[in-house]
Design a protein around this motif. Structure first.
Motif, mmCIF file in Angstrom:
data_model
loop_
_atom_site.group_PDB
_atom_site.id
_atom_site.type_symbol
_atom_site.label_atom_id
_atom_site.label_comp_id
_atom_site.label_asym_id
_atom_site.label_seq_id
_atom_site.Cartn_x
_atom_site.Cartn_y
_atom_site.Cartn_z
ATOM 1 N N ARG A 326 8.305 15.436 48.745
ATOM 2 C CA ARG A 326 8.524 15.438 47.546
ATOM 3 C C ARG A 326 7.935 16.351 46.713
ATOM 4 O O ARG A 326 6.659 16.741 46.882
ATOM 5 C CB ARG A 326 8.128 13.999 47.319
ATOM 6 N N PHE A 333 7.985 7.657 40.078
ATOM 7 C CA PHE A 333 8.228 7.239 41.364
ATOM 8 C C PHE A 333 7.155 6.333 42.151
ATOM 9 O O PHE A 333 6.021 6.556 41.783
ATOM 10 C CB PHE A 333 8.208 8.760 42.147
ATOM 11 N N PRO A 334 7.854 5.378 43.043
ATOM 12 C CA PRO A 334 9.161 5.206 43.474
ATOM 13 C C PRO A 334 9.991 4.407 42.528
ATOM 14 O O PRO A 334 9.605 3.098 42.293
ATOM 15 C CB PRO A 334 9.077 4.567 44.942
ATOM 16 N N SER A 335 11.287 4.687 42.344
ATOM 17 C CA SER A 335 12.215 4.109 41.442
ATOM 18 C C SER A 335 13.312 4.944 41.230
ATOM 19 O O SER A 335 13.367 6.290 41.556
ATOM 20 C CB SER A 335 11.731 4.103 39.904
ATOM 21 N N GLN A 336 14.635 4.335 41.151
ATOM 22 C CA GLN A 336 15.679 5.043 41.137
ATOM 23 C C GLN A 336 15.806 5.729 39.818
ATOM 24 O O GLN A 336 16.908 6.541 39.660
ATOM 25 C CB GLN A 336 16.942 3.919 41.286
ATOM 26 N N LEU A 353 16.706 7.404 46.958
ATOM 27 C CA LEU A 353 15.305 7.177 46.604
ATOM 28 C C LEU A 353 14.825 6.848 48.396
ATOM 29 O O LEU A 353 13.708 7.186 48.391
ATOM 30 C CB LEU A 353 15.622 5.769 45.850
ATOM 31 N N GLN A 354 15.624 6.202 49.199
ATOM 32 C CA GLN A 354 15.293 5.830 50.482
ATOM 33 C C GLN A 354 14.983 7.200 51.243
ATOM 34 O O GLN A 354 13.718 7.365 51.772
ATOM 35 C CB GLN A 354 15.906 5.081 51.373
ATOM 36 N N LEU A 356 13.729 10.232 49.675
ATOM 37 C CA LEU A 356 12.683 10.723 49.044
ATOM 38 C C LEU A 356 11.473 9.978 49.493
ATOM 39 O O LEU A 356 10.318 10.634 49.447
ATOM 40 C CB LEU A 356 12.808 10.796 47.614
ATOM 41 N N GLN A 357 11.578 8.728 49.880
ATOM 42 C CA GLN A 357 10.516 8.064 50.204
ATOM 43 C C GLN A 357 9.788 8.389 51.553
ATOM 44 O O GLN A 357 8.622 8.568 51.758
ATOM 45 C CB GLN A 357 10.669 6.466 50.136
ATOM 46 N N ALA A 358 10.621 8.842 52.365
ATOM 47 C CA ALA A 358 10.558 9.403 53.457
ATOM 48 C C ALA A 358 9.725 10.923 53.589
ATOM 49 O O ALA A 358 9.535 11.446 54.765
ATOM 50 C CB ALA A 358 11.568 9.253 54.453
ATOM 51 N N CYS A 359 10.210 11.345 52.435
ATOM 52 C CA CYS A 359 9.823 12.833 52.372
ATOM 53 C C CYS A 359 8.260 13.161 52.077
ATOM 54 O O CYS A 359 7.828 13.150 51.136
ATOM 55 C CB CYS A 359 10.629 13.989 51.181
ATOM 56 N N GLU A 360 7.353 12.910 53.146
ATOM 57 C CA GLU A 360 5.943 13.072 53.115
ATOM 58 C C GLU A 360 5.158 14.053 53.657
ATOM 59 O O GLU A 360 4.197 14.265 53.904
ATOM 60 C CB GLU A 360 5.504 11.709 53.653
#
Length: 394
Positions: A326, A333-336, A353-354, A356-360
Motif C-alpha cells: 500500500r 484505511f481500512p475503509s471503502q 479493499l480486500q 489492498l488489505q493484503a498489500c503488505e
C-alpha cells in the motif's frame, strides 16, 4: 536588487523579523502528511515503483522555521535529514520545532543555497520549496543544488507563477512606492499594506483577489510580509520556468500537481481542438494550459539525476510477479472510502479493499489474487494508476 549578497542580506533580515512559515510548534509529530515529502510515495510517483532503499539522505534547502523539515523527518523514519537556511532567526525556530516533536534525525546549518557545496556528501532527496524565486540568481542556486543530488536522486521544487500572482505584484509595487526610503523596514511595510487594503473599495480587483485566495493566511503578519513586502521575488511562466529547469542539468520528471496540467479539463468539450493540440510539444501544451487558466500561482515539480529507471507494468507477467504494498500516504484505511496520497476521496469496492488489505509488501499480486480476491488485472492496474499501491519488481 541585483547583487546576490545584498539580496541575501535583505531576505535574511525579512525572515529574522518575521520567521516563516509561522505554523505553531507541537509537542508531537505534525498531523497528516504531504506525500511529496515521503520518500516512498514521491519515488513511486516519479518511477511507478517502490525505491530499493529507505536509509537515504535528505536536504531541506531553505528550510525556514522547519515546517517541511519536521515532516521530512517523521515521514521518513530511516532517513537522515539536513536543513539549511540563511535566516538565523528562522533556524532557531526550526531547531525548537523539531526538538519538541521528536524529530531528532536532523541537523541544521546556517547556510545559503549558494554555499551548499560546503555540506559533505550527496543527497537522495532535495526539497526546495518557496526558495529559488527569492534568490538574486536562481540559476546559480539550482545549479548549486543539482551538484549535491546523488545519481538516481530526486529534487522537489516549488516556485511562483506570474499569471496567478498578478494582483500580488501590483500590491508589492504600491507598498514600495508609498514606503519610499523606508523600504526594508518590513514592519512599516506590513502596516502600510494593511492600511491600503482597509482603504481600497470593496470591489477593487486587488481586494477581491486577496479575499478570494489569500486573506485567511494573511491574517498573520508573517504571511502578509512574505507575500507583500518581500525584498526579492522572481515569478515564472512556463517559458522562463523551463529555462531554469534546463540550466539545472537534471531531468524534468513531471509536475507534482498533474491534475492541473491536463488539457482535457479545459478543452475536453472541443475534440477538434484536442486533436490539434495533440500536435503540440509538452512545453507548448503546458503553456497553452496556463494561458487558458491563468489562476496558476505556483509550479511544483520533480527533477531527477540519471540514471532513473521507470517501471513498466504493461506486461501481465511483470504485474503478476511484482510484490505489492500500500502507498504509505492513505488516510482513513481500512475503509471503502479513503483519502488518497493527494487527499482526494476514493471509493473502493469490497474486492479492492480486500486486495489492498493484503498489500503488505510480502506477497506478489498473483499470490494475493489466488487468496480468493475477486479482482481483475485491469482493476489492479487502476489501483496502481491511482497510486493506492506500490510495486517492487520480483
Amino acid at each position: 536588487m541585483s547583487d546576490s549578497q545584498t539580496v541575501s542580506t535583505a531576505v535574511a533580515k525579512l525572515y529574522d523579523t518575521y520567521p516563516f512559515p509561522p505554523e505553531p510548534l507541537l509537542d508531537e509529530p505534525p498531523p497528516g502528511y504531504n506525500w511529496r515529502w515521503n520518500w516512498l510515495a514521491a519515488y513511486n510517483f516519479c518511477t511507478r515503483q517502490k525505491p530499493q532503499k529507505q536509509d537515504i539522505r535528505i536536504l531541506d534547502a531553505g528550510c525556514g522555521t522547519g515546517v517541511g523539515t519536521e515532516y521530512l523527518v517523521h515521514l521518513n523514519p530511516h532517513a537522515s535529514v539536513v536543513g539549511i537556511d540563511l535566516s538565523a532567526g528562522a533556524l532557531e525556530v526550526a531547531k525548537e520545532r523539531c526538538q519538541r516533536s521528536g524529530a531528532n534525525r536532523v541537523e541544521f546549518h546556517h547556510l545559503s543555497l549558494y554555499d551548499v557545496a560546503q555540506l559533505p556528501g550527496e543527497f537522495d532527496l532535495i526539497n526546495c520549496v518557496g526558495v529559488l524565486h527569492h534568490l538574486g540568481d536562481p540559476i546559480r542556486g539550482i545549479q548549486a543544488l543539482s551538484k549535491k543530488l546523488a545519481p538516481g536522486g530526486l529534487m522537489h521544487i516549488f516556485v511562483y507563477g506570474e499569471l496567478g500572482r498578478w494582483e500580488i505584484q501590483l500590491m508589492q509595487k504600491a507598498i514600495a512606492l508609498i514606503q519610499g526610503e523606508k523600504q526594508g523596514d518590513y514592519r512599516d511595510g506590513v502596516q502600510v499594506g494593511r492600511q491600503i487594503f482597509a482603504s481600497l473599495p470593496e470591489k477593487n480587483r486587488i481586494v477581491k483577489k486577496e479575499k478570494e485566495r489569500w486573506s485567511l493566511e494573511n491574517q498573520r503578519d508573517e504571511c502578509f510580509a512574505d507575500m507583500y513586502v518581500h525584498p526579492q521575488e522572481i515569478d515564472y511562466n512556463i517559458d522562463t520556468l523551463f529555462e531554469l529547469i534546463d540550466a539545472s542539468g537534471l531531468e524534468f520528471i513531471g509536475f507534482s500537481n498533474p491534475g492541473f496540467w491536463q488539457l482535457e479539463r479545459l478543452l475536453g468539450k472541443a475534440p477538434e481542438l484536442m486533436v490539434r493540440a495533440g500536435e503540440l510539444s509538452d512545453h507548448q501544451r503546458y503553456r497553452l494550459i496556463e494561458l487558458l487558466d491563468p489562476e496558476v500561482a505556483h509550479y511544483e515539480f520533480f527533477l531527477g539525476r540519471l540514471p532513473i529507471t521507470k517501471a513498466d507494468w504493461s506486461s501481465d507477467e511483470a504485474l503478476m510477479t511484482a510484490i505489492a504494498e500500500r502507498n504509505p500516504c492513505i488516510d482513513g484505511f481500512p475503509s471503502q472510502c479513503v483519502f488518497n496520497y493527494d487527499y482526494q476521496i476514493i471509493h473502493l469496492s469490497a474486492a479492492e479493499l480486500q486486495f489492498l488489505q493484503a498489500c503488505e509488501g510480502k506477497k506478489t499480486v498473483a499470490e494475493i489474487l489466488r487468496e480468493n480476491v475477486q479482482l481483475e488485472l485491469k482493476q489492479v492496474r487502476s489501483l496502481l494508476n491511482q497510486q493506492l499501491m506500490m510495486l517492487t519488481p520480483s
